[in-house]
Design a protein around this motif. Structure first.
Motif, PDB file in Angstrom:
ATOM      1  N   ASP A  48       0.963  -1.232   0.084  1.00  0.00           N
ATOM      2  CA  ASP A  48      -0.019  -0.174  -0.018  1.00  0.00           C
ATOM      3  C   ASP A  48       0.894   1.323   0.092  1.00  0.00           C
ATOM      4  O   ASP A  48       1.429   1.699   0.972  1.00  0.00           O
ATOM      5  CB  ASP A  48      -0.915  -0.079   1.304  1.00  0.00           C
ATOM      6  CG  ASP A  48      -1.985   1.118   1.322  1.00  0.00           C
ATOM      7  OD1 ASP A  48      -1.771   2.065   0.389  1.00  0.00           O
ATOM      8  OD2 ASP A  48      -2.610   1.148   2.093  1.00  0.00           O
ATOM      9  N   SER A  50       0.439   4.296  -0.120  1.00  0.00           N
ATOM     10  CA  SER A  50       0.092   5.549   0.697  1.00  0.00           C
ATOM     11  C   SER A  50       0.552   5.271   2.071  1.00  0.00           C
ATOM     12  O   SER A  50       0.398   6.449   3.009  1.00  0.00           O
ATOM     13  CB  SER A  50      -1.664   5.684   0.614  1.00  0.00           C
ATOM     14  OG  SER A  50      -2.167   4.661   1.383  1.00  0.00           O
ATOM     15  N   LYS A  51       0.896   4.024   2.644  1.00  0.00           N
ATOM     16  CA  LYS A  51       1.206   3.949   3.987  1.00  0.00           C
ATOM     17  C   LYS A  51       3.071   4.006   4.128  1.00  0.00           C
ATOM     18  O   LYS A  51       3.377   3.379   4.897  1.00  0.00           O
ATOM     19  CB  LYS A  51       0.591   2.928   4.469  1.00  0.00           C
ATOM     20  CG  LYS A  51      -0.781   2.946   4.571  1.00  0.00           C
ATOM     21  CD  LYS A  51      -1.302   1.545   5.225  1.00  0.00           C
ATOM     22  CE  LYS A  51      -2.979   1.790   5.369  1.00  0.00           C
ATOM     23  NZ  LYS A  51      -3.483   0.559   6.048  1.00  0.00           N
ATOM     24  N   THR A  52       3.410   4.395   3.046  1.00  0.00           N
ATOM     25  CA  THR A  52       5.119   4.239   2.970  1.00  0.00           C
ATOM     26  C   THR A  52       5.735   5.796   3.167  1.00  0.00           C
ATOM     27  O   THR A  52       4.986   6.534   3.117  1.00  0.00           O
ATOM     28  CB  THR A  52       5.494   3.912   1.444  1.00  0.00           C
ATOM     29  OG1 THR A  52       5.307   4.740   0.544  1.00  0.00           O
ATOM     30  CG2 THR A  52       5.104   2.379   1.394  1.00  0.00           C
ATOM     31  N   GLN A  53       7.113   5.765   3.831  1.00  0.00           N
ATOM     32  CA  GLN A  53       7.816   6.931   3.885  1.00  0.00           C
ATOM     33  C   GLN A  53       8.928   6.756   3.198  1.00  0.00           C
ATOM     34  O   GLN A  53       9.663   5.665   3.072  1.00  0.00           O
ATOM     35  CB  GLN A  53       7.673   7.080   5.224  1.00  0.00           C
ATOM     36  CG  GLN A  53       6.534   7.454   6.121  1.00  0.00           C
ATOM     37  CD  GLN A  53       6.828   7.879   7.679  1.00  0.00           C
ATOM     38  OE1 GLN A  53       7.771   7.369   8.373  1.00  0.00           O
ATOM     39  NE2 GLN A  53       5.937   8.644   8.297  1.00  0.00           N
ATOM     40  N   SER A  60      12.271  11.716   7.757  1.00  0.00           N
ATOM     41  CA  SER A  60      11.063  10.766   7.110  1.00  0.00           C
ATOM     42  C   SER A  60      10.073  11.783   6.011  1.00  0.00           C
ATOM     43  O   SER A  60       9.916  12.910   6.703  1.00  0.00           O
ATOM     44  CB  SER A  60      10.374   9.935   7.681  1.00  0.00           C
ATOM     45  OG  SER A  60      11.211   8.880   8.366  1.00  0.00           O
ATOM     46  N   LYS A  62       6.281  11.753   4.179  1.00  0.00           N
ATOM     47  CA  LYS A  62       5.044  10.869   3.768  1.00  0.00           C
ATOM     48  C   LYS A  62       5.126  10.830   2.137  1.00  0.00           C
ATOM     49  O   LYS A  62       5.591  11.889   1.411  1.00  0.00           O
ATOM     50  CB  LYS A  62       4.137  11.563   4.565  1.00  0.00           C
ATOM     51  CG  LYS A  62       3.890  11.413   5.868  1.00  0.00           C
ATOM     52  CD  LYS A  62       2.486  11.752   6.424  1.00  0.00           C
ATOM     53  CE  LYS A  62       1.407  10.942   5.625  1.00  0.00           C
ATOM     54  NZ  LYS A  62       1.465   9.501   6.310  1.00  0.00           N
ATOM     55  N   ASN A  85       7.733   0.813   4.983  1.00  0.00           N
ATOM     56  CA  ASN A  85       6.501   0.730   5.011  1.00  0.00           C
ATOM     57  C   ASN A  85       5.899   1.134   6.362  1.00  0.00           C
ATOM     58  O   ASN A  85       6.773   1.712   7.424  1.00  0.00           O
ATOM     59  CB  ASN A  85       5.969  -0.825   4.961  1.00  0.00           C
ATOM     60  CG  ASN A  85       6.629  -1.635   6.045  1.00  0.00           C
ATOM     61  OD1 ASN A  85       7.322  -1.300   6.893  1.00  0.00           O
ATOM     62  ND2 ASN A  85       6.492  -3.275   5.656  1.00  0.00           N
ATOM     63  N   GLU A  86       4.559   1.168   6.899  1.00  0.00           N
ATOM     64  CA  GLU A  86       4.272   1.623   7.958  1.00  0.00           C
ATOM     65  C   GLU A  86       4.505   0.921   9.260  1.00  0.00           C
ATOM     66  O   GLU A  86       4.601   1.460  10.328  1.00  0.00           O
ATOM     67  CB  GLU A  86       2.757   1.544   8.115  1.00  0.00           C
ATOM     68  CG  GLU A  86       1.967  -0.034   8.216  1.00  0.00           C
ATOM     69  CD  GLU A  86       1.781  -0.544   6.640  1.00  0.00           C
ATOM     70  OE1 GLU A  86       0.986  -1.325   6.512  1.00  0.00           O
ATOM     71  OE2 GLU A  86       2.591  -0.168   5.690  1.00  0.00           O
ATOM     72  N   SER A  87       5.384  -0.437   9.033  1.00  0.00           N
ATOM     73  CA  SER A  87       5.942  -0.815  10.214  1.00  0.00           C
ATOM     74  C   SER A  87       7.252  -0.918  10.362  1.00  0.00           C
ATOM     75  O   SER A  87       7.898  -1.377  11.165  1.00  0.00           O
ATOM     76  CB  SER A  87       5.632  -2.528   9.961  1.00  0.00           C
ATOM     77  OG  SER A  87       4.295  -2.704   9.932  1.00  0.00           O
ATOM     78  N   GLU A 429      11.939   9.389  16.054  1.00  0.00           N
ATOM     79  CA  GLU A 429      11.299   8.738  15.058  1.00  0.00           C
ATOM     80  C   GLU A 429      11.799   7.940  14.109  1.00  0.00           C
ATOM     81  O   GLU A 429      11.592   6.824  13.619  1.00  0.00           O
ATOM     82  CB  GLU A 429      10.097   9.874  14.375  1.00  0.00           C
ATOM     83  CG  GLU A 429       9.362   9.174  13.127  1.00  0.00           C
ATOM     84  CD  GLU A 429       8.736  10.246  12.240  1.00  0.00           C
ATOM     85  OE1 GLU A 429       8.111   9.881  11.107  1.00  0.00           O
ATOM     86  OE2 GLU A 429       8.683  11.530  12.863  1.00  0.00           O
TER      87      GLU A 429
END
Length: 531
Positions: A48, A50-53, A60, A62, A85-87, A429
């Motif tokens: 996905d 849109s959930k990456t950075q 970081s 978005k 990814n978001e994780s 972060e």
């Protein structure tokens, strides 16, 4: 004997126009602004977007649903940007340049290839042509295809390091295999032969230059070991074998090749002559000596030497500097390029002024000293083990990659504004992202440490100690210098020293010549001159 001295000077008549560079500011901006980066995923990818950075320059950014993100852009040659990814798992990486502003599996494959060939230790003059060449390089077509299939099957191919076999095959397509023999043979008298990429060149009758053809740090110790008396030709041996307690006649730092070469081949690999010159180093001979023998011992990172003529380092050499050379080698030549690459500031590598980085060196050195196995691994050629152990020591001492970054980047702040000013919130972060990129670079950069063109050459190509022998003779006619280069509108003193008795009508002839188009030879104190 009567000694006659002739003093001459050369006046060059070349006129060079100089223009002051008004843009040479001491407060340059390190950023060129922001750019839009496009993420391109292969069809069938489950990510996905849109959930990456994107992680670059220590921060970081978005990514929107169309795969776009605006990032700060350094711009010189190419900055490393990584996709998470978001994780917080590492997905892709790429070099963002003035030509390419995308992160895809193909640009990731290029970055992996570049890093695994140790080219992160070279300046961006090596990076940009490499990226351009490999974009449409036919032998790599299959490599890009295999990497795409592997990424679709496992989007965490970087995180899990499941690319090694594919990457290894690609390396054989581009890697230069003509590794030269870095060793030279041991000679009784050495002038321009190389040993461990070091050579000794004669300047004139009493001076030599020490030439370093490599990035390796080194230190030279000079011993007078023997001389021949002029009056009866008696040979006087000072040291047949230099003892451990011997003090060198003089010791001097050997200049290190900077992070640049004369030319880059089509794949971006440094080739051609690269060298740094230390000198002139004076090897004097007294008036009552017919000949003097000097031993020049050069130490630096490499294999331990024992037995035979070179029975190991003297106590002075070993205790005084070799350990420091290894610590500097680790801090400046291994760790610093990796950290600058991680931040995206590797273009600053040629401007790395060690005089401004004492705080960084002390920080790194305190960690290496807390675990002696780090430098032991470096001395044994186990560079990757040293890096991994250093990471463990950082964790044990609660020192983050950001702490090391801060000390390193401080050395550039006197020249550059807007460089790496990350808030504590950003540091917290992005701690894990920074460490993962660092660990990937460490994993890749020491996989193929073989070719001599790279800073981290295979340990087997160098010795910790090389010894050269130089004989200085008291000739009848001595010219100094034998060769030289003049500067515009500068007097250049040439000396001819004649050690003969000319009272009986003997004559001595010598000749000075200039290879340039312009210049004047003039005898000091005389009216005659020639062009």
């Amino acid at each position: 004997m009567k000694k006659s001295l002739f003093f001459l000077s050369v006046f060059t008549l070349l006129i060079i126009a100089c223009k002051k560079d008004k843009n040479n500011s001491d407060d340059r901006s390190v950023l060129q602004g922001s750019v839009s980066v496009q993420i391109i995923l292969p069809k069938g990818s489950p990510i996905d977007i849109s959930k990456t950075q994107i992680f670059t320059l220590g921060k970081s950014y978005k990514v929107d649903s169309k795969g776009k993100a605006n990032i700060d852009f350094y711009g010189n040659g190419g900055q490393l940007a990584s996709l998470f990814n978001e994780s917080g798992q590492l997905l892709l990486e790429s070099y963002i340049t003035t030509v390419s502003k995308e992160i895809s599996i193909k640009t990731t494959s290029q970055a992996l290839l570049f890093q695994s060939m140790q080219m992160i230790f070279l300046p961006d003059s090596a990076k940009f042509p490499f990226l351009l060449k490999t974009t449409d390089y036919p032998p790599l077509t299959e490599y890009y295809s295999q990497m795409e299939k592997a990424f679709i099957a496992d989007p965490l191919i970087l995180e899990n390091k499941n690319f090694k076999s594919i990457l290894s095959q690609a390396i054989t397509q581009v890697k230069q295999k003509n590794v030269n023999d870095i060793y030279g043979r041991f000679m009784d008298v050495i002038t321009n032969e190389e040993k461990s990429k070091i050579e000794i060149n004669e300047i004139d009758d009493e001076n030599v230059n020490i030439i370093n053809h490599y990035y390796r740090r080194a230190w030279a110790y000079i011993y007078k070991t023997e001389y021949v008396k002029k009056e009866n030709h008696e040979v006087v041996t000072i040291w047949d074998k230099i003892p451990k307690e011997a003090e060198a006649r003089k010791d001097t730092k050997v200049e290190k090749v900077k992070f640049v070469g004369k030319k880059i081949d089509q794949m971006g690999v440094v080739s051609g002559d690269i060298k740094a010159t230390t000198g002139p180093v004076n090897l004097p001979i007294l008036d009552d000596e017919a000949e003097v023998t000097y031993k020049i011992r050069v130490i630096g990172p490499g294999k331990e030497v024992g037995g035979g003529e070179l029975s190991g380092l003297t106590q002075t050499e070993d205790m005084k500097l070799l350990g420091t050379l290894y610590q500097e080698y680790f801090a400046y030549d291994i760790l610093a390029p990796m950290l600058l690459e991680n931040l995206g500031y590797r273009s600053l590598l040629p401007e790395l002024d060690e005089d401004n980085l004492s705080s960084y060196f002390n920080k790194v050195n305190s960690l290496t000293l807390s675990n002696g196995d780090i430098i032991t691994n470096v001395r044994e050629g186990k560079v990757r083990d040293a890096i991994q152990l250093f990471s463990q020591v950082m964790d044990q001492n609660k020192v983050s990659v950001y702490d090391i970054y801060e000390e390193l980047i401080n050395g550039f702040r006197a020249t550059y504004k807007n460089i790496y000013n990350t808030s504590q919130e950003d540091k917290n972060e992005n701690f894990d992202k920074a460490k993962k990129v660092y660990n990937l670079l460490a994993y890749l950069s020491f996989e193929n440490a073989e070719a001599e063109d790279f800073i981290i050459a295979s340990h087997k190509y160098f010795n910790e100690l090389e010894e050269f022998e130089v004989k200085v003779s008291n000739n009848e006619v001595r010219l100094s210098p034998k060769e030289g280069v003049t500067s515009t509108f500068t007097d250049y003193l040439l000396v001819a020293s004649v050690n003969v008795d000319t009272s009986g009508g003997n004559t001595i002839k010598y000749k000075w010549t200039t290879t340039g188009k312009y210049g004047v030879l003039k005898e000091v104190g005389a009216s005659s001159q020639g062009t």
